[in-house]
Write an enzyme that holds these catalytic residues in place. Sequence first.
Site, PDB file in Angstrom:
ATOM      1  N   SER A 175       0.840  -1.198   0.000  1.00 20.84           N
ATOM      2  CA  SER A 175       0.000   0.000   0.000  1.00 20.84           C
ATOM      3  C   SER A 175       0.876   1.249   0.000  1.00 20.84           C
ATOM      4  O   SER A 175       2.092   1.178   0.226  1.00 20.84           O
ATOM      5  CB  SER A 175      -0.909  -0.003   1.228  1.00 20.84           C
ATOM      6  N   GLY A 234       1.089   5.147  -4.374  1.00 20.89           N
ATOM      7  CA  GLY A 234       0.801   6.335  -5.166  1.00 20.89           C
ATOM      8  C   GLY A 234      -0.229   6.075  -6.244  1.00 20.89           C
ATOM      9  O   GLY A 234      -0.204   6.698  -7.303  1.00 20.89           O
ATOM     10  N   ASP A 259      -7.271  11.138  -0.876  1.00 18.18           N
ATOM     11  CA  ASP A 259      -6.989  11.070  -2.315  1.00 18.18           C
ATOM     12  C   ASP A 259      -7.880  12.015  -3.106  1.00 18.18           C
ATOM     13  O   ASP A 259      -7.491  12.484  -4.187  1.00 18.18           O
ATOM     14  CB  ASP A 259      -7.156   9.638  -2.833  1.00 18.18           C
ATOM     15  N   GLU A 273     -10.263   4.619  -9.005  1.00 18.38           N
ATOM     16  CA  GLU A 273      -9.162   4.040  -8.233  1.00 18.38           C
ATOM     17  C   GLU A 273      -9.725   3.047  -7.224  1.00 18.38           C
ATOM     18  O   GLU A 273     -10.633   3.381  -6.460  1.00 18.38           O
ATOM     19  CB  GLU A 273      -8.376   5.122  -7.495  1.00 18.38           C
ATOM     20  N   GLU A 281     -10.771  -7.706   1.682  1.00 12.52           N
ATOM     21  CA  GLU A 281     -11.872  -6.740   1.655  1.00 12.52           C
ATOM     22  C   GLU A 281     -12.052  -6.069   0.298  1.00 12.52           C
ATOM     23  O   GLU A 281     -13.105  -5.483   0.034  1.00 12.52           O
ATOM     24  CB  GLU A 281     -11.696  -5.676   2.745  1.00 12.52           C
ATOM     25  N   LYS A 327      14.635  -5.005  -8.304  1.00 16.20           N
ATOM     26  CA  LYS A 327      14.057  -6.320  -8.573  1.00 16.20           C
ATOM     27  C   LYS A 327      12.623  -6.185  -9.083  1.00 16.20           C
ATOM     28  O   LYS A 327      11.812  -5.467  -8.506  1.00 16.20           O
ATOM     29  CB  LYS A 327      14.074  -7.182  -7.310  1.00 16.20           C
ATOM     30  N   GLY A 375      -9.104  20.520  13.942  1.00 17.17           N
ATOM     31  CA  GLY A 375      -8.987  19.402  14.869  1.00 17.17           C
ATOM     32  C   GLY A 375     -10.231  19.301  15.728  1.00 17.17           C
ATOM     33  O   GLY A 375     -11.134  20.138  15.635  1.00 17.17           O
ATOM     34  N   CYS A 386     -10.462  26.625  10.985  1.00 16.57           N
ATOM     35  CA  CYS A 386     -11.542  25.941  11.692  1.00 16.57           C
ATOM     36  C   CYS A 386     -11.320  25.974  13.206  1.00 16.57           C
ATOM     37  O   CYS A 386     -11.626  26.964  13.855  1.00 16.57           O
ATOM     38  CB  CYS A 386     -11.708  24.523  11.169  1.00 16.57           C
ATOM     39  N   ARG A 415     -18.691  21.492  14.211  1.00 13.56           N
ATOM     40  CA  ARG A 415     -19.948  21.475  14.942  1.00 13.56           C
ATOM     41  C   ARG A 415     -20.109  22.714  15.826  1.00 13.56           C
ATOM     42  O   ARG A 415     -21.216  23.180  16.051  1.00 13.56           O
ATOM     43  CB  ARG A 415     -20.030  20.199  15.791  1.00 13.56           C
ATOM     44  N   HIS A 426     -12.599  25.572   6.012  1.00 11.12           N
ATOM     45  CA  HIS A 426     -11.306  24.981   5.649  1.00 11.12           C
ATOM     46  C   HIS A 426     -10.876  25.496   4.274  1.00 11.12           C
ATOM     47  O   HIS A 426     -11.150  24.840   3.254  1.00 11.12           O
ATOM     48  CB  HIS A 426     -11.409  23.457   5.613  1.00 11.12           C
ATOM     49  N   GLU A 444      -8.074  25.398   2.881  1.00 12.23           N
ATOM     50  CA  GLU A 444      -7.076  24.531   2.238  1.00 12.23           C
ATOM     51  C   GLU A 444      -7.688  23.603   1.205  1.00 12.23           C
ATOM     52  O   GLU A 444      -7.023  23.184   0.252  1.00 12.23           O
ATOM     53  CB  GLU A 444      -6.311  23.715   3.284  1.00 12.23           C
TER      54      GLU A 444
END
Length: 539
Positions: free
Chosen positions: A16, A19, A74, A142, A151, A189, A361, A388, A468, A516, A518
Site C-alpha cells: 500500500s 501512489g 486522495d 481508483e 476486503e 528487482k 482538529g 476551523c 460542529r 477549511h 485549504e
Amino acid sequence: MAKPTKYIFVTGGVLSGLGKGITAASIGNLLKARGLNVNIQKCDPYLNVDAGTLNPREHGECFVTKDGAETDLDLGHYERFLDAELTQSSSLMSGRVLLKVIEDERAGKYQGQSVQIIPHVTTAIQNEIIKAGKGYDVHIVEIGGTVGDYESLSFIEAIRELGMKAGLEHCLYVHVVYMPYLGASKEIKSKPAQNSFREIRGLGISPSILVARSEAPAPISIKNKLSLFCGVPPEAIALLPNAKSIYEVPLTLEDTGVTDVICRRLGLTKRPKKPHLEAWREVVARAVGEQKHKVRVGVVAKYLDNQDTYMSVFEALRSAGWANHADVEIDWIDAEALGKAKEADVVAKMQGYDGIVVPGGFGSRGVDGKIRAARYALAHKLPYLGLCYGLHMAVIAAARNAGLKDAHTTEVDPATTHAVIDTMAGQKGKENTGGTMRLGDYNCHLTKGSLAAKVYKTTDIVERHRHRYECVAAYQSKYEQWGIRASGINPDNGLVEIIEADPKLAHPFFMASQFHPEFKSRPTRPHPMFDGFVQSLLH
C-alpha cells in the site's frame, strides 16, 4: 445518441502507499489537458460508511467535498490535479455499499432472492460507478487497498464484470506495482511486480497499462523484462521513480507515452494529440526550482505521527509559497508540549518562526498549546493563520488576552463561565448524533475594507466547512475590546465565518476562518488566505 463513457480502472499491488491516487489523478490531469471531460472516483474497501470517523493519525486527513461528503485524502489530490470540485459520488466506501444492499433487502427489493456478494454487492458497486461516470468522456476509478486483500475482492470482481457489461473497448485497466531496490546486489528487482500482475490476472483482469514505481530510477531494460513476463507491450509500461514533487508525475507519465497508448486503446484519438500543459509545467518549475525567498512556518498540531493528517494544509502553504517565489519550510510544533512548556520556552519557540498556522482538529488534547500560540501571535504581531479549530483558538486567545481568563469552548470545558465557542441552540444534546455538523459549501459575506476582503479581492465567497461548534453571538459585541473583529459573516444564519485582528492593532496578518480554505487551494491557483498569509511573511 450520447457517446458511451470510457472507464479507466486503477489498481495497485505489492504494497500500500504506492501512489495509486497520484497515478490516477495524473492520468486525469493529462486527459483533461487534451480537452476531455474527465471525472474520477475512489472506491475504498474499508467497511466504514464514509471517512468521517477514521483516525487521521492512521489514515491522514478527512477531505470534504463541496456537497459535504467526508472522504479519503486522495480526493484532495484529485481536485488539485484536475482543478475540479468533486462530489459525494466520487467517494465510495464498502460500508455505504453494504448498507444500501441491506436496506434494499429489508425493503423487499430483492423479492426473496438469496442476497450474495455476487451478484448483489458487485452490482451495487457497478451502479455507483456508472452513476458517477454518467455524462463524462472518461471516468477514472481508483480501487483502494492492495490486490490480494480480502476486503477489496468485491470491488475487483465488480470492475471485472463492468468491463464485460460496458464492453472491453470502453474499459482500460491500469495496474500500479512496486519494484524494490536490493542493496546487496545493487539492483532493482521486478519479481514482486511480476507476481502482483499474475495475481490480478488470476482474478480475471489483464491490465493494459503497467505503472512500475521505484525509489530510484530503474534501467530502461527492465521494461522488456516486465513486458515479457506480464504480457504488456513496452510502450504501455511507465517507470515512475520517486519525484522531487508529486506535481512532476503527470509530466513524467506524459514523457513515457502511456497517455497516447490510453487514448488509442479507448478510441480517444480525435482529441488533440498533445496536451496543454503550459500552466502545469510552470507550477512544476516553481516547485522544484530555487526560490528567491525562504520563510519558516510553525504548524501547531497534535497529530504528529503522519504528515498526511494535514495534507491539504501543507499543499496550500507550498502553493502559496511558489506563487510568491518563496520556499515555505514547514515545522511541526507539538501542541501538547507547547501547552505544558514554561512561558520563556514558548516565547523562544515562537520567535523562531516567521508565522504560525493552527489547523483544524477536534477534542481537548493539545488545546492549551494552540491557545498559547494564538495568544502570543496576537500580542506580539506574529503572522497567524487559523483554520476551523484555529479560529476557536484565536477567539479564546483574544478573550483571555483581554482579561477573560476562563474563556473557553464548551467542546473542551462544558462548565466554563465564558463560553465564547459553543454549539448552536438547535444542536444541544445532539453532539454525538449525525447531521449536527456543518459540512460542505456555505456562503460568506466579507466586510468591505477588511483584510479578508483585501486578500479575496471580493466581498462574497463560498467556502467548505467541517465542524460542529460556532462563535457565540452574545460575545461578538466585545470582539473590538479584545482586539479582533468578525470580518466574515454567513448571510443566511449570521454565524461568524472569519475573524481578524482589529485594524487599530496594525497587525501584519492575524486571520482565522471557521471553514477549511485549504480544500479549495490549487497548485496553479493558491487560495487567497494562504496567499495573503505567505505575502505577510515576506513583508
